[in-house]
Each structure stands twice: as structure tokens, then as C-alpha cells.
Design an enzyme around this catalytic site. Sequence first.
Site, short mmCIF file in Angstrom:
data_model
loop_
_atom_site.label_atom_id
_atom_site.label_comp_id
_atom_site.label_asym_id
_atom_site.label_seq_id
_atom_site.Cartn_x
_atom_site.Cartn_y
_atom_site.Cartn_z
CG ASP A 125 -2.02 0.89 1.05
OD1 ASP A 125 -2.96 0.58 1.39
OD2 ASP A 125 -1.77 2.45 1.31
CG ASP A 164 -2.85 3.49 -2.30
OD1 ASP A 164 -3.72 2.79 -2.22
OD2 ASP A 164 -2.40 3.98 -1.53
CD GLU A 165 -5.86 -1.14 -1.02
OE1 GLU A 165 -5.34 -1.87 0.27
OE2 GLU A 165 -6.76 -0.38 -0.81
P1 TTP Z 1 -5.17 5.01 0.99
O1 TTP Z 1 -4.28 4.00 0.61
O2 TTP Z 1 -6.33 4.95 1.94
O3 TTP Z 1 -4.48 6.32 1.84
P2 TTP Z 1 -3.12 6.97 1.43
O4 TTP Z 1 -2.28 6.11 0.28
O5 TTP Z 1 -3.35 8.44 1.06
O6 TTP Z 1 -2.31 6.90 2.97
P3 TTP Z 1 -1.73 5.64 3.66
O7 TTP Z 1 -0.25 5.99 3.92
O8 TTP Z 1 -2.43 5.55 4.78
O9 TTP Z 1 -2.09 4.54 2.84
O10 TTP Z 1 -5.95 5.73 -0.11
C1 TTP Z 1 -5.12 5.91 -1.54
C2 TTP Z 1 -5.42 6.96 -2.19
O11 TTP Z 1 -6.86 6.78 -2.33
C3 TTP Z 1 -5.37 8.17 -1.36
O12 TTP Z 1 -3.80 8.71 -1.51
C4 TTP Z 1 -6.35 9.28 -1.79
C5 TTP Z 1 -7.64 8.17 -2.22
N1 TTP Z 1 -8.58 7.99 -1.25
C6 TTP Z 1 -9.60 9.22 -1.57
O13 TTP Z 1 -9.86 9.84 -2.53
N2 TTP Z 1 -10.69 9.19 -0.66
C7 TTP Z 1 -10.79 8.21 0.38
O14 TTP Z 1 -11.51 8.25 1.26
C8 TTP Z 1 -9.59 7.26 0.51
C9 TTP Z 1 -9.49 6.37 1.76
C10 TTP Z 1 -8.67 7.24 -0.22
MG MG Z 2 -2.10 4.07 0.78
#
Ligand code: TTP
Ligand code: MG
Length: 388
Positions: A8, A102-103
Site C-alpha cells: 500500500d 495504490d494497493e
Molecule cells: P489510502 O491508501 O487509504 O491512503 P493513502 O495512500 O493516502 O495513505 P496511507 O499511507 O495511509 O495508505 O488511499 C489511497 C488514495 O486513495 C489516497 O491517496 C487518496 C485516495 N482516497 C480518496 O480519494 N478518498 C478516501 O476516502 C480514501 C481513503 C482514499
Molecule cells: Mg495508501
Amino acid sequence: MRIIFHMDMDAFYAAVEQRDNPELQGLPVIIGGPSKRGVVSTASYEARPFGVHSAQPMAQALRRCPEAVVVKPRMSVYVEVSRQIMEVLHTFIPVIEPLSLDEAFMDMTGTENLFGPPVEAAMAIKDAIRAKTELSCSIGIGSNKFLAKLASDLDKPDGITLVPFGNEREFIAGLPIRKLWGVGPKSAERLENLDLMTIGDIAEADISWLRERLGKSYADHIHALANAQDARSVNPSRGRKSVGSETTLFDDIQGVEAVKKVFREQCESVARSLRKKNLRASGVRLKVRYSDTFKLSTRQGPLPEPSSDSMALYEAGCALMDTIDLESPIRLVGAAAFDLNDGDEPAQIDMFTTQDRRKTETLEKTLDAIEEKFGRKVLRASSVRKKD
Ligand code: TTP
Ligand code: MG
């Protein structure tokens, strides 16, 4: 024993913006529409200590962190970076299941000879992603998908967490129930009202007590997860909707028997594609188009168990036929398999039918191989002739 990775990216959208605009590095950055009525997509790690997080109203985020720089999302850039990341993962292993931009899950079982022990492999993956994109990610390692996903979140950003093999239950027992996959804020509240605060509380709860309060399927699901059990396999074909085959007929046909004959051939062709892609279907769809009205009629139903066996598709399809008009002239018949799963996924069903089905699947796979070598129709034609 399986070795599953969950990768992720860290603060994904915000990290891309900081990479592309060096003046944003080290600053609290919030990604979202500039309107105060908008919501936060994500925030850089510099903004998070202020209490800024995804899905929060922008106005609230800015009250908590007034000095934050708000950046409008550039989706097309994130999509492109995501493509690069998945490409990097593919250089390690073909069995990848992206969950979002992103995962992704990766099934790393049996790769020690290639990449070394799991933590070393994870370091190599992180390095490769950084080299290609200048971005950091976190990786969770566990013996199933649930554990891997839970673990990737435990040491963010830029972390690697391995759930010790053999000690999974102990490792997760003390964590709050929100860490269970599928337990959102509402379910968490419901569980907390039952005095179930940690994953261990659920693991130890009496299953019939849980079922009475939560319903059987939800209770069984979270009880299994809390006991570190999750049989789902990494499924690269997830998202593929269906596999189908249809024939526009030379002459119109009428009646159940005529439709069954065409449908049978189509089920064979659909089942062959499923086996080629190592997929099993849990549903079948029958489609007919009438020649007088040109209208399309479809019926769909479940298979008794996930299968790539043509007879299973055919039988389930035939069971739908008395609910559809097959007496009017028909010019097209189609069969499709949907609800597709990876062929190696363990099916939780009656053992005896499974064994029988597996036998016919194996037989059909052998026929596929022979046909591949000697050409289509040789075998099936002779089996038809035999019947005559
Ligand atoms: P995430 O992997 O949940 O968050 P992140 O990568 O920003 O942070 P982390 O280090 O905690 O993983 O989500 C990936 C992307 O998806 C995030 O950068 C933006 C988008 N996203 C949204 O647009 N709305 C949301 O509610 C979430 C959870 C994510
Ligand atoms: Mg993330």
C-alpha cells in the site's frame, strides 16, 4: 503454507504531489477540491498529526491545520503512476491482485529461492518501486490476505510488517476490532456494545452466541478472521465480469430441445475459456433473441459450486429454461459464466460433489489438451457419433 504480501503506497496522492512540486516537501499537504464544502481525499504525513484524514470535510481539516497547502487532485497522473507501480510488481511475480490505485496483493508463496526470505523480498520490492517512482510504500506479510492487509497498515509510512507464521492469532489478538477487514465504524460500534473490544475477544467468543446477535454469515466471517483464518486466494482476474459465447443461428429454432442443443455447445466453449484462464464461475446466464420481435430475454442463476465444467454450466442453465419462452422462433442463443474466481480457490462445499466435479473437470482439461494438439471437434465429434 502461503506467503501473501499486501503493498500500500504511503499518502499516495499527496506523495505524488510532493514529488512533482518539491516546494511542498516537508509541508502539511491536503489533497481535495479547494471548496470549503469539499472532502479530503488524503493528507501528507505532515498534516496527519493535526487530525487531518481522508473523507473528512475540508472545512474541518482546515480548522485543524490552517497552514496546510490544499492541492487539487490530478487523477490522470495518479492513474499513470499506479500503472507504473503495478508494472514493477509484475516484474516480481505474475500473481497480483490490485485492490485500488495504490494497493495490491501478491502471492509470494514459493519465491524464497528467487528473492530470499519474505522481508528481503519486501525490501527489494520497495526499492524497485522507489527507483521507478521516487515514492514509498508499506508492505504487510502474512499467511493470508487478511493478515497481510492488516499488517501493511501497522508500520506506516515506509514500513514492513511480518505477521509471524504460526503465531498469527496471538499477534492480532490485542488489536482493536476496527482492524478486522470489513468492520467499519458502524459495525465496530455494534460489536463494542456487545463488549467485544479486541480481535481476541471475537476469536474467543462462542460462535452460536455471536451468530444469534450478528446473523450467521457475518458472525462466521469475523470469527474466522479473528482466528486468523482467511482462505481467499490472490485473484488476478478479479474485475473480469464474465466469459460468454453466443451464436446467431442460420435458421430459426424453436422448442426446449433445440435450444438445449445449441446451449450445450456454448457451455462447452465457455467452460473451455474458463479452464484456459484458470477460472471457475459461480453463475450462469442464458440468453435468447427472438426472430420476430428481435427482443432479448435473459435468465441467470447460481451454480451449486464454483466450476469450470461444461456440464455444471449446462445443467444450471437448463434449470432456468422453464421460466423463459422457448416456443417462439429464436435466432440467437448465448451462454455466459459470471461471478468468476481463481481456479485454485478452495471451494467450501460438499466434498463428494466436489470430487465428482473435479473428475469431470480433469477429464475436460485432458480433452482440451488433446484438442489443442490434434484440432477441435476430433474428440467431441466421435463421442457424438458413438451415441448415434
Ligand atoms: P489510502 O491508501 O487509504 O491512503 P493513502 O495512500 O493516502 O495513505 P496511507 O499511507 O495511509 O495508505 O488511499 C489511497 C488514495 O486513495 C489516497 O491517496 C487518496 C485516495 N482516497 C480518496 O480519494 N478518498 C478516501 O476516502 C480514501 C481513503 C482514499
Ligand atoms: Mg495508501
